[in-house]
Design an enzyme around this catalytic site. Structure first.
Site, PDB file in Angstrom:
ATOM      1  N   ASP A 366      46.756  65.728 -77.523  1.00 20.44           N
ATOM      2  CA  ASP A 366      46.304  66.559 -76.560  1.00 20.44           C
ATOM      3  C   ASP A 366      47.321  67.354 -75.976  1.00 20.44           C
ATOM      4  O   ASP A 366      48.193  67.857 -76.460  1.00 20.44           O
ATOM      5  CB  ASP A 366      45.695  65.485 -75.444  1.00 20.44           C
ATOM      6  N   ASP A 367      47.091  67.570 -74.350  1.00 24.43           N
ATOM      7  CA  ASP A 367      48.107  68.517 -73.875  1.00 24.43           C
ATOM      8  C   ASP A 367      49.668  68.141 -73.842  1.00 24.43           C
ATOM      9  O   ASP A 367      49.792  66.914 -74.019  1.00 24.43           O
ATOM     10  CB  ASP A 367      47.716  68.641 -72.328  1.00 24.43           C
ATOM     11  N   ARG A 443      45.331  73.858 -60.263  1.00 22.09           N
ATOM     12  CA  ARG A 443      46.209  72.994 -61.138  1.00 22.09           C
ATOM     13  C   ARG A 443      47.366  73.744 -61.564  1.00 22.09           C
ATOM     14  O   ARG A 443      47.778  73.720 -62.654  1.00 22.09           O
ATOM     15  CB  ARG A 443      45.457  72.652 -62.291  1.00 22.09           C
ATOM     16  N   LYS A 476      40.541  70.709 -79.385  1.00 21.88           N
ATOM     17  CA  LYS A 476      39.920  70.455 -78.095  1.00 21.88           C
ATOM     18  C   LYS A 476      40.189  71.670 -77.092  1.00 21.88           C
ATOM     19  O   LYS A 476      41.436  72.008 -76.950  1.00 21.88           O
ATOM     20  CB  LYS A 476      40.573  69.236 -77.573  1.00 21.88           C
ATOM     21  N   TRP A 477      39.200  72.289 -76.786  1.00 19.84           N
ATOM     22  CA  TRP A 477      39.311  73.521 -76.202  1.00 19.84           C
ATOM     23  C   TRP A 477      39.117  73.334 -74.497  1.00 19.84           C
ATOM     24  O   TRP A 477      37.848  73.156 -74.161  1.00 19.84           O
ATOM     25  CB  TRP A 477      38.341  74.596 -76.493  1.00 19.84           C
ATOM     26  N   ASP A 478      40.010  73.392 -73.765  1.00 15.08           N
ATOM     27  CA  ASP A 478      39.817  72.959 -72.278  1.00 15.08           C
ATOM     28  C   ASP A 478      39.948  74.214 -71.385  1.00 15.08           C
ATOM     29  O   ASP A 478      40.374  75.492 -71.807  1.00 15.08           O
ATOM     30  CB  ASP A 478      41.297  72.200 -71.926  1.00 15.08           C
ATOM     31  N   ASN A 480      40.622  74.405 -67.240  1.00 15.39           N
ATOM     32  CA  ASN A 480      40.894  73.601 -66.192  1.00 15.39           C
ATOM     33  C   ASN A 480      41.071  74.231 -64.804  1.00 15.39           C
ATOM     34  O   ASN A 480      41.666  73.728 -64.033  1.00 15.39           O
ATOM     35  CB  ASN A 480      42.330  72.731 -66.573  1.00 15.39           C
ATOM     36  N   CYS A 526      36.078  71.233 -73.378  1.00 13.95           N
ATOM     37  CA  CYS A 526      36.204  70.374 -72.244  1.00 13.95           C
ATOM     38  C   CYS A 526      36.669  71.275 -71.040  1.00 13.95           C
ATOM     39  O   CYS A 526      37.085  72.359 -71.040  1.00 13.95           O
ATOM     40  CB  CYS A 526      37.544  69.574 -72.767  1.00 13.95           C
ATOM     41  N   ASP A 548      36.236  63.426 -67.543  1.00 17.75           N
ATOM     42  CA  ASP A 548      37.626  62.558 -67.446  1.00 17.75           C
ATOM     43  C   ASP A 548      37.399  61.238 -66.885  1.00 17.75           C
ATOM     44  O   ASP A 548      38.466  60.446 -67.082  1.00 17.75           O
ATOM     45  CB  ASP A 548      38.701  63.653 -66.545  1.00 17.75           C
TER      46      ASP A 548
HETATM   47  C1  GLA Z   1      41.822  68.061 -68.719  1.00 18.01           C
HETATM   48  C2  GLA Z   1      40.928  67.421 -69.818  1.00 18.01           C
HETATM   49  C3  GLA Z   1      41.616  66.078 -69.954  1.00 18.01           C
HETATM   50  C4  GLA Z   1      42.927  66.416 -70.746  1.00 18.01           C
HETATM   51  C5  GLA Z   1      43.828  67.320 -69.697  1.00 18.01           C
HETATM   52  C6  GLA Z   1      45.246  67.656 -70.279  1.00 18.01           C
HETATM   53  O1  GLA Z   1      41.740  67.535 -67.558  1.00 18.01           O
HETATM   54  O2  GLA Z   1      39.757  66.908 -69.074  1.00 18.01           O
HETATM   55  O3  GLA Z   1      40.880  65.334 -71.057  1.00 18.01           O
HETATM   56  O4  GLA Z   1      42.867  67.111 -71.936  1.00 18.01           O
HETATM   57  O5  GLA Z   1      43.055  68.133 -69.377  1.00 18.01           O
HETATM   58  O6  GLA Z   1      45.866  68.479 -69.154  1.00 18.01           O
END
Ligand code: GLA
Length: 724
Positions: A366-367, A443, A476-478, A480, A526, A548
């Site tokens: 992930d991140d 964020r 996983k394409w976010d 935020n 996401c 989340d």
């Molecule tokens: C969002 C996503 C999480 C994770 C974080 C990473 O909040 O919903 O699942 O990937 O970003 O920063």
């Protein structure tokens, strides 16, 4: 033939297996909606062309026999030419006014369905699966010409609608409203059902009776949003999960939306759905065209349950695309909730080793893997590997993960830029902003201006570099944050009102590039959990991270709400350490979705390891059922504070899985679980009490379950299998 034109009556009739829709071309070229509802044999319904002669000093068209647009069920309502309700189309013309009036100008009926330029939409797998009607309507004064598209998917009780507006004049014009559909229903005894939410509590079901005036949901957050999903249903007063008439609407769009119902002085209802007209102005030069997104309409006379099952089947077959539409998706484990940004090659390899032993098939990083990403304050846009965390780059990590037999997935947030990033330092004007204002942070990040092609080329170039040179099976394409300070350094001042839609088109272009160039990659969308859970995203990514909030009891409402229109196969659902519900409950809840884990696999006790291995085996056992079966919501957590229960039935009705979760213990409680959707005449055995009986007995007499002994948060699953 699901679409016919009755030239005697001047009506179009559009039929699905369960519904009919009738449009009339009236004298003067006005297009009227005469009927939408349960399937009927006739091509005309009398008494529907006008609600009352006039109301509230409503203007009339003397040339068309004193026709009163304001009291008529207009098929695609326009602004300022006599219809004074909320309208679908408003064109500001060369003279500066926005009076818009369109009249019938021809039609075409053909098999199949055309895609939309630059926008995702549902599709027909074969030409025979769908039939399309195009109705043309023109404004003779301004030269605005509208094409209304209606596609009928006969076997699903689904119709899709959208519009295309062309400027056939020599002068520029501006679209101030260009909605996907306008639908006038003759009554207002409906409840509006919508899905509101927030981060960590997405898609709560809200039901309210329609009242006079305008009501509905909108987003102006730049995305479909946590706050209001682009979904709305109108349920006849009294309609419930299993009974009654329901119209479901879902806009295939990821940007600012508007789904409204106006109940007028005749107590009739107008539904207007499309791009939110707030902050929208589209310049249409001579000869140019504008396509609206499409709206999916489902008609059900079997209540909300049947509406949902129709959406689910339709989306699985006619919206989701690519390799993983049918192919089994790898069982994934993601480290995010266990470690957040704190990752290293060593740690991830240990994760992979432990995950392999438990039966997982893919590790998602992930991140935190790029730039100087030690927290959320930096590096979005710098999509190159942080070698302090991952020495030697991605190759040593991925090859070790692969050596355990696991696939590898990676996280991106392509439409964002951190002020503290090399990308921002090199291109400060690439963020979304307006002159003279410091753009707000969300964020601690800014939004990357993907309305600009050179920006998209750059960000996709960086992604391509990583994806093409490594064995990566999943992205996983976010996304935020919401948009603010919406402007682009590349747009002229006349184009300011185009920004939001151009941004969405930019996102679609990027996703299209990714899925076209890397068709084998499984894409999961996401947005801070489920902040962009919409049908347009589903067209690119067959699964979307639902929330989340992975705590099993909170997830019940989130998943019940999401299931109103989105299939189980679309809902990313992971077992995590959050909350106090037993591991079994967490898996039973996550199993109703695209199953996975979100925790540190090294931390399991010996007992937990055995439990997880059994859950992994169940995942394989029920995969087909969960991804293709029919959902029945048996007890809703929105209505019952003690219990939630749902059931998935296989397409051939040979198998079903019922899950019950005790949200809150209720003493001395006898629950009679009544499964639904089985074949009355088949014989089944259920795993709870072992009885072998007919489907009818099971559905009518039910299975008596004593839940008094189950503690808060415990779950129970009952398998029902046909006995031949
Ligand atoms: C969002 C996503 C999480 C994770 C974080 C990473 O909040 O919903 O699942 O990937 O970003 O920063």
């Amino acid at each position: 033939m699901s679409i016919i034109f009755d030239s005697e009556r001047n009506t179009f009739k559009l039929d699905t297996a369960q519904s009919s829709y009738i449009i009339k071309i009236r004298d003067g070229g006005y297009l009227l909606n005469l009927y939408y509802g349960a399937k009927i044999p006739d091509t005309y319904v009398a008494g529907r062309e006008s609600r009352s002669p006039t109301a509230s000093f409503s203007p009339v068209d003397a040339e068309a026999g004193n026709f009163c647009p304001d009291t008529a069920p207009l098929e695609y309502s326009t602004n300022g030419a006599g219809d004074l309700r909320v309208s679908a189309l408003s064109v500001r013309n060369k003279d500066g006014n926005s009076v818009t009036d369109i009249r019938y100008d021809g039609h075409k009926i053909y098999k199949g369905k055309l895609p939309i330029n630059g926008m995702p939409s549902t599709y027909a797998n074969t030409e025979d699966e769908a039939e399309t009607l195009e109705i043309y309507a023109k404004d003779c004064v301004t030269g605005a010409r509208v094409t209304l598209y209606y596609t009928v998917f006969e076997k699903y009780s689904v119709m899709t609608r959208r519009a295309m507006i062309e400027n056939t004049s020599d002068e520029p014009m501006k679209l101030e409203r260009a909605m996907s559909l306008s639908l006038d229903l003759p009554e207002m005894d409906y409840d509006m059902i919508t899905l509101w939410g927030a981060h960590n509590m997405e898609r709560n079901i809200e039901r309210r009776p329609l009242s006079h005036g305008i009501q509905g949901v909108e987003s102006k957050r730049g995305s479909s949003s946590h706050a209001q999903n682009p979904f709305m249903a109108l349920a006849k007063r009294g309609a419930d999960e299993e009974h009654g008439e329901v119209f479901g609407f879902n806009l295939v769009y990821s940007g600012n939306h508007s789904l409204l119902a106006e109940c007028d002085y005749n107590s009739a209802t107008r539904v207007i759905i499309g791009i939110n007209p707030t902050d929208f102005i589209w310049n249409l030069g001579a000869g140019e065209r504008f396509d609206t997104p499409e709206c999916v309409m489902v008609y059900s006379d079997g209540g909300l349950g049947e509406m949902s099952r129709t959406f689910h089947r339709f989306y699985n077959n006619n919206l989701v695309r690519g390799k993983y539409k049918y192919e089994k998706r790898p069982l994934l484990i993601n480290h995010w909730e266990a470690t957040t940004f704190d990752i290293t090659t060593e740690k991830l390899v240990e994760f992979a080793k432990a995950a392999k032993e438990l039966g997982f098939e893919m590790l998602v990083m992930d991140d935190g893997w790029f730039g100087k990403r030690y927290n959320s304050k930096s590096s979005l846009g710098d999509w190159y590997v942080n070698e302090d965390k991952l020495p030697g780059g991605l190759e040593p990590l991925i090859s070790q993960v692969n050596a355990f037999g696991l696939k590898f997935g990676i996280w991106y947030e392509p439409e964002m830029i951190s002020p503290d990033s090399d990308l921002y330092r090199a291109h400060p004007d690439w963020c979304v902003h307006v002159p003279g204002r410091v753009p707000k942070l969300g964020r601690t990040q800014l939004v990357l201006d993907v309305s600009r092609k050179e920006v998209r080329d750059h960000v996709f170039g960086m992604m391509r570099e990583v994806l093409k040179n490594h064995n990566i099976s999943y992205v996983k394409w976010d996304f935020n944050r919401n948009l603010s300070d919406a402007g682009s350094a590349a747009l002229t001042k006349e184009q300011g009102g185009e920004f939001f839609h151009r941004f969405v088109l930019g996102t679609y272009d990027l996703m299209d590039r990714l899925t076209t160039e890397f068709p084998d990659i499984l894409l999961e969308n996401c947005s801070g959990g489920g902040g962009r859970f919409d049908p347009a995203m589903l067209a690119y990514s067959p699964q979307i991270w639902t929330s989340d909030n992975s705590e099993a009891i909170h997830r019940l409402k989130i998943q019940f709400g999401t299931s109103l229109c989105y299939p189980a196969s679309a809902m990313g659902a992971h077992v995590s350490r959050k909350g106090s519900a037993p591991l079994k409950t967490r898996a039973d809840v996550a199993m109703w979705g695209s199953f996975g884990y979100e925790l540190d696999p090294r931390t399991f006790s010996a007992e937990e390891r055995e439990t997880v291995k059994a859950q992994v085996a169940d995942y394989h056992k029920y995969y087909e059922l969960m991804h293709t079966g029919d959902l029945y919501r048996l007890v809703s957590p929105f209505e019952n504070p003690y219990l939630a229960a749902w059931e998935i039935v296989s397409e051939d009705k040979g198998e079903a899985l019922v899950t019950v979760v005790t949200v809150k213990q209720e003493q001395h409680r006898n629950l009679v679980l009544r499964p639904r959707g089985l074949d009355e005449n088949k014989t089944y055995k259920n795993s709870f009490n072992g009885q072998i009986c007919s489907g009818r007995t099971l559905m009518k007499a039910g299975i008596a379950v004593h839940t008094a002994n189950s503690a808060d948060g415990e779950s129970l699953t009952v398998c029902i299998n046909e006995v031949k």
